[in-house]
Design a protein around this motif. Structure first.
Motif, PDB file in Angstrom:
ATOM      1  N   TRP A  75      57.601  36.827  44.178  1.00 23.87           N
ATOM      2  CA  TRP A  75      57.604  38.131  43.512  1.00 23.87           C
ATOM      3  C   TRP A  75      59.037  38.547  43.215  1.00 23.87           C
ATOM      4  CZ3 TRP A  75      60.088  42.180  46.036  1.00 23.87           C
ATOM      5  CH2 TRP A  75      60.372  41.962  47.403  1.00 23.87           C
ATOM      6  N   SER A  76      59.169  39.419  42.238  1.00 21.39           N
ATOM      7  CA  SER A  76      60.496  39.785  41.777  1.00 21.39           C
ATOM      8  C   SER A  76      60.492  41.196  41.204  1.00 21.39           C
ATOM      9  CB  SER A  76      60.970  38.787  40.705  1.00 21.39           C
ATOM     10  OG  SER A  76      62.221  39.145  40.169  1.00 21.39           O
ATOM     11  N   VAL A  77      61.558  41.940  41.462  1.00 20.15           N
ATOM     12  CA  VAL A  77      61.807  43.243  40.841  1.00 20.15           C
ATOM     13  C   VAL A  77      63.085  43.101  40.029  1.00 20.15           C
ATOM     14  CG1 VAL A  77      62.261  45.689  41.218  1.00 20.15           C
ATOM     15  CG2 VAL A  77      60.724  44.453  42.767  1.00 20.15           C
ATOM     16  N   TYR A  78      63.035  43.490  38.765  1.00 22.61           N
ATOM     17  CA  TYR A  78      64.173  43.228  37.887  1.00 22.61           C
ATOM     18  C   TYR A  78      64.144  44.191  36.699  1.00 22.61           C
ATOM     19  CZ  TYR A  78      60.448  40.622  35.503  1.00 22.61           C
ATOM     20  OH  TYR A  78      59.263  40.268  34.885  1.00 22.61           O
ATOM     21  N   TYR A 109      54.505  39.180  39.978  1.00 17.58           N
ATOM     22  CA  TYR A 109      53.926  38.492  41.141  1.00 17.58           C
ATOM     23  C   TYR A 109      53.358  37.173  40.641  1.00 17.58           C
ATOM     24  CZ  TYR A 109      51.871  37.847  45.749  1.00 17.58           C
ATOM     25  OH  TYR A 109      51.587  37.373  47.002  1.00 17.58           O
ATOM     26  N   ASN A 110      53.976  36.084  41.076  1.00 19.26           N
ATOM     27  CA  ASN A 110      53.647  34.735  40.631  1.00 19.26           C
ATOM     28  C   ASN A 110      52.745  34.076  41.681  1.00 19.26           C
ATOM     29  OD1 ASN A 110      53.718  31.909  40.262  1.00 19.26           O
ATOM     30  ND2 ASN A 110      55.766  31.950  39.387  1.00 19.26           N
ATOM     31  N   VAL A 111      51.563  33.658  41.279  1.00 20.69           N
ATOM     32  CA  VAL A 111      50.617  33.007  42.189  1.00 20.69           C
ATOM     33  C   VAL A 111      50.637  31.498  41.932  1.00 20.69           C
ATOM     34  CG1 VAL A 111      48.213  32.827  42.916  1.00 20.69           C
ATOM     35  CG2 VAL A 111      49.158  35.053  42.298  1.00 20.69           C
ATOM     36  N   LEU A 112      51.288  30.750  42.841  1.00 16.00           N
ATOM     37  CA  LEU A 112      51.256  29.283  42.851  1.00 16.00           C
ATOM     38  C   LEU A 112      51.764  28.645  41.570  1.00 16.00           C
ATOM     39  CD1 LEU A 112      47.754  28.826  44.516  1.00 16.00           C
ATOM     40  CD2 LEU A 112      49.972  28.496  45.612  1.00 16.00           C
ATOM     41  N   GLY A 113      52.490  29.407  40.768  1.00 16.28           N
ATOM     42  CA  GLY A 113      52.960  28.874  39.505  1.00 16.28           C
ATOM     43  C   GLY A 113      51.879  28.776  38.449  1.00 16.28           C
ATOM     44  N   LEU A 114      50.646  29.208  38.773  1.00 16.28           N
ATOM     45  CA  LEU A 114      49.538  29.127  37.829  1.00 16.28           C
ATOM     46  C   LEU A 114      49.469  30.341  36.924  1.00 16.28           C
ATOM     47  CD1 LEU A 114      46.644  27.775  40.065  1.00 16.28           C
ATOM     48  CD2 LEU A 114      48.118  26.506  38.508  1.00 16.28           C
ATOM     49  N   SER A 115      49.668  31.500  37.505  1.00 19.98           N
ATOM     50  CA  SER A 115      49.580  32.736  36.733  1.00 19.98           C
ATOM     51  C   SER A 115      50.530  33.764  37.326  1.00 19.98           C
ATOM     52  CB  SER A 115      48.152  33.290  36.737  1.00 19.98           C
ATOM     53  OG  SER A 115      47.766  33.634  38.063  1.00 19.98           O
ATOM     54  N   GLY A 140      50.255  48.847  37.235  1.00 23.56           N
ATOM     55  CA  GLY A 140      49.677  47.553  36.890  1.00 23.56           C
ATOM     56  C   GLY A 140      48.832  47.001  38.013  1.00 23.56           C
ATOM     57  N   ARG A 141      48.315  45.796  37.798  1.00 18.97           N
ATOM     58  CA  ARG A 141      47.442  45.129  38.761  1.00 18.97           C
ATOM     59  C   ARG A 141      47.984  43.747  39.108  1.00 18.97           C
ATOM     60  NH1 ARG A 141      43.814  46.120  42.336  1.00 18.97           N
ATOM     61  NH2 ARG A 141      42.792  44.115  41.917  1.00 18.97           N
ATOM     62  N   VAL A 142      47.799  43.368  40.369  1.00 18.91           N
ATOM     63  CA  VAL A 142      47.964  41.994  40.821  1.00 18.91           C
ATOM     64  C   VAL A 142      46.579  41.555  41.281  1.00 18.91           C
ATOM     65  CG1 VAL A 142      48.980  40.488  42.560  1.00 18.91           C
ATOM     66  CG2 VAL A 142      50.377  42.272  41.489  1.00 18.91           C
ATOM     67  N   GLU A 143      46.015  40.541  40.641  1.00 15.53           N
ATOM     68  CA  GLU A 143      44.626  40.180  40.897  1.00 15.53           C
ATOM     69  C   GLU A 143      44.446  39.370  42.172  1.00 15.53           C
ATOM     70  OE1 GLU A 143      42.154  41.407  39.360  1.00 15.53           O
ATOM     71  OE2 GLU A 143      43.423  42.451  37.910  1.00 15.53           O
ATOM     72  N   ARG A 144      45.471  38.618  42.548  1.00 14.95           N
ATOM     73  CA  ARG A 144      45.356  37.760  43.729  1.00 14.95           C
ATOM     74  C   ARG A 144      46.748  37.544  44.301  1.00 14.95           C
ATOM     75  NH1 ARG A 144      41.827  32.092  43.833  1.00 14.95           N
ATOM     76  NH2 ARG A 144      41.859  31.774  46.094  1.00 14.95           N
ATOM     77  N   THR A 145      46.862  37.451  45.613  1.00  9.45           N
ATOM     78  CA  THR A 145      48.156  37.220  46.248  1.00  9.45           C
ATOM     79  C   THR A 145      48.111  35.970  47.115  1.00  9.45           C
ATOM     80  OG1 THR A 145      47.555  38.662  48.101  1.00  9.45           O
ATOM     81  CG2 THR A 145      48.740  39.677  46.258  1.00  9.45           C
ATOM     82  N   GLN A 146      49.278  35.519  47.523  1.00  2.00           N
ATOM     83  CA  GLN A 146      49.359  34.347  48.388  1.00  2.00           C
ATOM     84  C   GLN A 146      49.353  34.799  49.846  1.00  2.00           C
ATOM     85  OE1 GLN A 146      51.924  31.784  45.130  1.00  2.00           O
ATOM     86  NE2 GLN A 146      52.357  31.438  47.283  1.00  2.00           N
ATOM     87  N   VAL A 163      61.137  33.117  39.671  1.00  5.61           N
ATOM     88  CA  VAL A 163      59.794  33.652  39.893  1.00  5.61           C
ATOM     89  C   VAL A 163      59.147  34.032  38.571  1.00  5.61           C
ATOM     90  CG1 VAL A 163      58.499  35.590  40.866  1.00  5.61           C
ATOM     91  CG2 VAL A 163      60.300  34.490  42.215  1.00  5.61           C
ATOM     92  N   SER A 164      59.907  34.709  37.714  1.00  8.06           N
ATOM     93  CA  SER A 164      59.368  35.288  36.479  1.00  8.06           C
ATOM     94  C   SER A 164      59.832  34.511  35.260  1.00  8.06           C
ATOM     95  CB  SER A 164      59.819  36.745  36.361  1.00  8.06           C
ATOM     96  OG  SER A 164      59.498  37.270  35.090  1.00  8.06           O
ATOM     97  N   SER A 165      58.954  34.416  34.281  1.00  5.09           N
ATOM     98  CA  SER A 165      59.318  33.786  33.013  1.00  5.09           C
ATOM     99  C   SER A 165      60.139  34.705  32.129  1.00  5.09           C
ATOM    100  CB  SER A 165      58.050  33.364  32.257  1.00  5.09           C
ATOM    101  OG  SER A 165      57.211  34.493  32.028  1.00  5.09           O
ATOM    102  N   ASP A 166      60.352  35.958  32.572  1.00  4.70           N
ATOM    103  CA  ASP A 166      61.171  36.891  31.797  1.00  4.70           C
ATOM    104  C   ASP A 166      62.656  36.567  31.881  1.00  4.70           C
ATOM    105  OD1 ASP A 166      59.016  38.321  30.885  1.00  4.70           O
ATOM    106  OD2 ASP A 166      59.190  39.936  32.358  1.00  4.70           O
TER     107      ASP A 166
END
Length: 787
Positions: A652-655, A665-671, A717-723, A743-746
């Protein structure tokens, strides 16, 4: 001017400075003024350079030097100049083998009866090397050697791995190495490694796209250090410990190396074992009469595997093979440098091909990303997903490990794998020793029994240095290994290391005068489910039965009883007792009795803090949390990362991006679930807050996100699933930037630093912790996979 190094008292270290006892004059110009010149400390005359190469998770049957299918020409090059040892043994797991190697004592003697992450307060399992067991590097350093370590170090107690130390058990200064360049822990991303130089975290010189890989980086560092050492102190020998992450997972290697093996493993692991077995006999690294063991219980046959997955399984092995050959290539680069410096012939070289057997920690089908398994989220990695990502294996887009069947094949001809200390598949590793100016034999095989604790006394005997009686004022416990030097010139010399115990996770054995009694307690992929007294012991006459295939327990009950009793004697002598097969208790630091770096529900970070491991940071998993950042946005706005934990495979990242606050919030690199503000954070001082409210109802659930600044909401916003268990094995929490993979593609892997000012960032945990629902055995499995 060098000293008369052979006349120095070397049993008490450091060597005491002797006071001048001659005449002291009033005037330095007086003809009676005579002081002896200062003399540099050097080892005894003729002491060789020493290079110890230790590979990771390579079984006996992998390298072509020992009949394996993987081309390792540089290991063969060393063997041609020296000796292959066919009965050299390790402890069956990483940290204990390394602790034993570097100390010359059994792993329980130096507190490493398990890996550091499950340490207890019992002396044999504390992960704390006692100060009466000074490491080999310290002894050599105090005798005038230059010392350096490159690569993996997994011997630092977990509560000492942060930036505040203490550093008594780091390679430098506590381990005796003057220079260290590598990583702390069981493994690291080879494309985006977590590197330390000394005790300071440093970043790789480039990205994978720019040609970076840690294996190449650490090799270049080792070459540069050696050249500098020989340039500045050519008469001073070196001790270099070269310990690559290869071939521990993740199996990261440039695609062209993996592609060398395309189609080479389509026959599957059962046929591969037969092929390797035949080559081993032809090479003479196993006797003609040695039997090929049957497939160990619980490991599926190749024919049982899903046909549609076989291309994926074959590619897993191609990648692994490329990784080992890539490591061999870089060992060759280091050897070339020593040859160029004209010091290779005067270097005692150990190449230990594996710190244990091959790893059976990759599941029955292997994985594109170990973090799936560690987070109990394998439902997201079905066959379709794996096949769709077959081309990612080995690349920066994967964190891959191969299937258990391949591990077993890499341990040919023996039973079992890494973690199984009871059988040779877990503990026997092909080892090569050369010293052209000290060993006359060339290209020969030695079959004498040896163990990793034998390396340290062998080095001291070769260097003419005695075992120290005291180091830094502490009386030392004698080495427990047996010097191997006696075997250098004689193939027929009677073996001197005649008794050796083995124990890991309850799997145990005793070797004594050509016999072994063994008991397997648990398989690497299963939890302990019964008591130690319920284990079934086996008995083998290994002089007649090289591969432990003919169990004589029923025919020789008296011999079995004799060896069982001897095991208990050795276990009591070397701190093996009480054997510890617990799970939940060893994960809970309070019950286990080891210190914890952090407690409480709030943690404040400051600018410049980075490379903080997950164990150094309060866990936000399975609960609500709040991130508060006190920042200043300059005129013209700000961009970049305020705080990030994890990396491309989860985190996860704040930026700020284009001046707008965001949370990812990055889940396993999938989403990745993004919460982004449409409002720009104006110049000035701000209190930026990200509040995550956990849904509850179990582990790994989602939650809602609110971003606010100075009391005003900016976005929801929403985070649908966490690790639920782990973000990353090696990636870290960083303040003011996101180092390693992003973490983020941004933003990208570099140039993502925050362009404003950070006063502090605070992490506060909610009171809705669901960690009580965690299966503690799964935490043990995570720890074991990470070693």
């Amino acid at each position: 001017m060098a000293n008369n190094s052979n006349d120095i008292q070397r049993s008490a270290l450091p060597i005491p400075d002797l006071a001048y006892t001659g005449t002291v004059t009033y005037d330095a110009t007086s003809p009676d003024t005579k002081y002896p010149p200062i003399k540099r400390l050097l080892p005894p005359e003729g002491a060789p350079n020493v290079l110890v190469v230790l590979l990771d998770d390579v079984g006996f049957g992998a390298s072509s030097a020992f009949g394996g299918p993987i081309h390792t020409p540089n290991f063969e090059r060393v063997a041609a100049a020296g000796l292959k040892y066919t009965r050299f043994h390790t402890t069956a797991i990483c940290s204990p083998t390394r602790a034993a190697l570097l100390s010359g004592r059994n792993h329980h003697t130096v507190g490493m009866g398990g890996i550091t992450e499950i340490a207890t307060s019992a002396p044999g399992y504390s992960s704390v090397r006692p100060n009466n067991c000074a490491p080999l590097a310290e002894t050599l350093r105090l005798n005038g050697y230059s010392t350096a370590q490159f690569g993996k170090c997994h011997e630092v107690p977990v509560w000492e791995t942060s930036a505040v130390g203490p550093f008594d058990h780091w390679p430098t200064p506590g381990g005796g190495f003057e220079y260290f360049y590598g990583f702390i822990g069981g493994e690291t991303n080879q494309w985006y490694p977590a590197i330390y130089e000394g005790t300071t975290p440093v970043e790789p010189w480039g990205t994978p796209e720019e040609g970076y890989h840690f294996m190449d980086d650490m090799t270049q560092r080792a070459i540069n250090w050696t050249k500098q050492q020989k340039s500045l102190a050519p008469d001073k020998p070196f001790f270099t410990y070269f310990a690559p992450g290869a071939t521990h997972a993740p199996h990261h290697v440039p695609a062209e190396w993996a592609d060398k093996y395309k189609g080479k493993f389509d026959q599957g692991w059962d046929k591969l074992r037969e092929e390797t077995y035949a080559r081993q006999k032809a090479l003479g690294v196993i006797p003609e009469g040695a039997n090929l063991t049957t497939r160990s219980e619980g490991i599926p046959s190749w024919d049982e595997m899903d046909e549609q997955l076989k291309p994926l399984l074959a590619r897993e092995m191609e990648v692994y093979a490329g990784y080992l050959e890539y490591a061999d290539h870089h060992v060759g680069m280091l050897l070339d440098a020593l040859e160029e410096l004209e010091v290779l012939d005067d270097t005692l070289l150990y190449v230990i091909i594996g710190d244990n057997g091959a790893s059976a920690e990759g599941t029955m089908e292997g994985t594109t990303n170990e973090i799936f398994t560690m987070n109990h989220m394998t439902d997201m990695e079905d066959a379709a997903f794996k096949l769709a990502h077959i081309d990612d294996l080995g690349t920066p887009a994967s964190y891959n490990h191969y299937a258990v069947g391949w591990a077993h094949a890499m341990d040919t001809p023996y039973q079992w794998t890494k973690q199984v200390a009871s059988h040779w598949g877990g503990t026997r590793n092909g080892t090569i020793v050369s010293w052209p100016n000290g060993i006359a034999a060339r290209g020969e095989i030695r079959n004498q029994f040896a163990h990793v604790i034998d390396v340290a006394p062998t080095v001291l005997e070769a260097a003419g240095i005695p075992e120290p009686s005291t180091v830094n004022g502490v009386t030392q416990r004698p080495y427990e290994g047996t010097p191997m030097n006696y075997s250098f010139e004689s193939v027929d010399a009677p073996e001197r290391h005649t008794t050796q115990y083995f124990e890991m996770l309850g799997n145990r054995a005793i070797f004594h005068n050509g016999w072994t009694a063994v008991a397997i307690h648990k398989k690497p992929w299963l939890a302990s489910d019964h008591g130690l007294d319920d284990d079934v012991w086996e008995l083998y006459n290994v002089e007649e039965d090289w591969t432990q295939t003919n169990d004589l327990a029923a025919q020789e009950p008296e011999k079995l009883a004799e060896l069982q009793r001897l095991f208990l004697i050795q276990a009591a002598r070397f701190n093996v007792l009480p054997m510890d097969i617990r799970s939940a208790e060893r994960i809970n630091a309070d019950i286990a009795g080891r210190p914890q770096l952090l407690k409480g529900a709030s943690q404040t970070f400051h600018p410049g803090m980075k490379r903080l491991s997950e164990g150094s940071v309060l866990s936000i998993k399975n609960k609500s949390f709040t991130v508060t950042a006190a920042i200043t946005v300059p005129d013209g706005g700000a961009n970049g990362v305020l705080i990030a934990q994890g990396g491309a495979f989860g985190g996860w990242s704040v930026y700020l991006t284009d001046g707008k606050p965001a949370f990812a919030y990055n889940v396993l690199g999938l989403s990745t679930d993004f919460t982004r503000s449409e409002k720009v954070l104006e110049p000035g001082e701000h209190s930026l807050v990200v509040h995550f409210v956990y849904d509850g109802g179990g582990l790994g659930k989602g939650g809602t996100v609110t971003i606010s600044a100075d009391g005003t909401d900016y976005a929801t916003g929403r985070v649908e699933r966490t690790q639920p268990f782990l973000f990353s094995i090696d990636e870290t929490l960083d303040i003011g930037e996101d180092v390693a993979s992003p973490v983020s593609s941004d933003y990208g892997p570099s140039d993502n630093q925050f362009t404003g000012e950070i006063s502090w960032i605070r992490l506060d945990l909610g009171d809705d912790n669901h960690d009580h629902l965690i299966d503690q055995q799964h935490l043990v499995n995570i720890a074991m996979t990470r070693q």
